[in-house]
Design a protein around this motif. Structure first.
Motif, PDB file in Angstrom:
ATOM      1  N   TYR A   4       3.179  -2.512  -9.402  1.00 34.29           N
ATOM      2  CA  TYR A   4       2.247  -3.620  -9.184  1.00 34.29           C
ATOM      3  C   TYR A   4       2.569  -4.353  -7.892  1.00 34.29           C
ATOM      4  CZ  TYR A   4       1.648  -2.818 -14.155  1.00 34.29           C
ATOM      5  OH  TYR A   4       1.435  -2.243 -15.360  1.00 34.29           O
ATOM      6  N   TRP A   5       1.554  -4.957  -7.303  1.00 27.74           N
ATOM      7  CA  TRP A   5       1.749  -5.790  -6.135  1.00 27.74           C
ATOM      8  C   TRP A   5       0.794  -6.977  -6.213  1.00 27.74           C
ATOM      9  CZ3 TRP A   5      -0.718  -1.147  -6.049  1.00 27.74           C
ATOM     10  CH2 TRP A   5      -2.048  -1.151  -5.621  1.00 27.74           C
ATOM     11  N   ARG A   7      -1.704  -9.692  -4.327  1.00 25.93           N
ATOM     12  CA  ARG A   7      -2.516  -9.941  -3.142  1.00 25.93           C
ATOM     13  C   ARG A   7      -3.169 -11.310  -3.281  1.00 25.93           C
ATOM     14  NH1 ARG A   7      -6.082  -4.613  -2.378  1.00 25.93           N
ATOM     15  NH2 ARG A   7      -6.406  -5.024  -4.551  1.00 25.93           N
TER      16      ARG A   7
END
Length: 163
Positions: A4-5, A7
Motif C-alpha cells: 500500500y501507499w 497519495r
C-alpha cells in the motif's frame, strides 16, 4: 512496509487544480476585455457630451473656470459612471447567482448521471471582486481623460463661435 501507499488528494488532482487556476486567469482577462469595450463606450459618450456642451463649457471657461477644474469635472464624471456600473454589475451578478442557486435547489441544471457533479457551486471570492472593481474604476478614470483633455483645451471663443 506493504503493498500500500498513500497519495494526497491535491497531488492526485494536481492537473485539475492547475486547469482551474488557468481558467480563473482567462475569465479575468475576458471580463477585463469587456470592461475595456465598455470604457470605449464611456469615452465616446463623454466625448459626445463634450461636443454637445461646448457652448456651456465655453461660458464656464469665460467666467473663470480653470483647465484643471474642467479636467477634474470630466474625470469625476467618468468615475461616477464607473462606480454606477460597478454597483449595478454587482447587484445583477449577485441576483443572477442567487437565482441560479434557487433554481438548482428545485431543478437539475446538469445531469449527475452524465457528469461527475450534479450541482454548480457558485462561490464568489472577495479578492476577485476587488480586482474586477479596481480595474473597472481604473479604466473608467482613464477613459474619462481623453474627453477631459479635449474639453480642457476648448477656448471660450471656439465654443461660442456658432452661438
Amino acid at each position: 512496509n506493504g503493498p500500500y501507499w498513500v497519495r494526497d488528494w491535491k497531488s492526485e488532482h494536481e492537473n485539475t487544480f492547475a486547469a482551474v487556476q488557468i481558467e480563473r486567469r482567462i475569465i479575468f482577462f475576458v471580463v477585463f476585455i469587456i470592461i475595456i469595450v465598455a470604457a470605449f463606450s464611456l469615452a465616446s459618450n463623454l466625448l459626445l457630451q463634450t461636443l454637445q456642451k461646448a457652448s456651456d463649457l465655453a461660458v464656464l471657461r469665460s467666467m473663470g473656470m480653470k483647465t484643471k477644474q474642467v479636467l477634474v469635472l470630466f474625470v469625476t464624471q467618468g468615475l461616477a459612471l464607473g462606480v454606477a456600473g460597478v454597483l449595478i454589475g454587482l447587484f445583477l451578478g449577485w441576483t443572477c447567482a442567487q437565482f441560479i442557486e434557487m433554481y438548482q435547489e428545485h431543478n437539475s441544471l446538469i445531469s449527475g448521471a452524465v457528469y461527475r457533479i450534479s450541482r454548480i457551486d457558485l462561490s464568489v471570492r472577495f479578492i476577485d471582486l476587488v480586482w474586477i472593481m479596481t480595474s473597472t474604476l481604473f479604466v473608467s478614470a482613464i477613459s474619462g481623460l481623453v474627453p477631459a483633455w479635449r474639453a480642457a483645451r476648448l477656448q471660450p471663443s471656439e465654443g461660442l463661435k456658432y452661438e
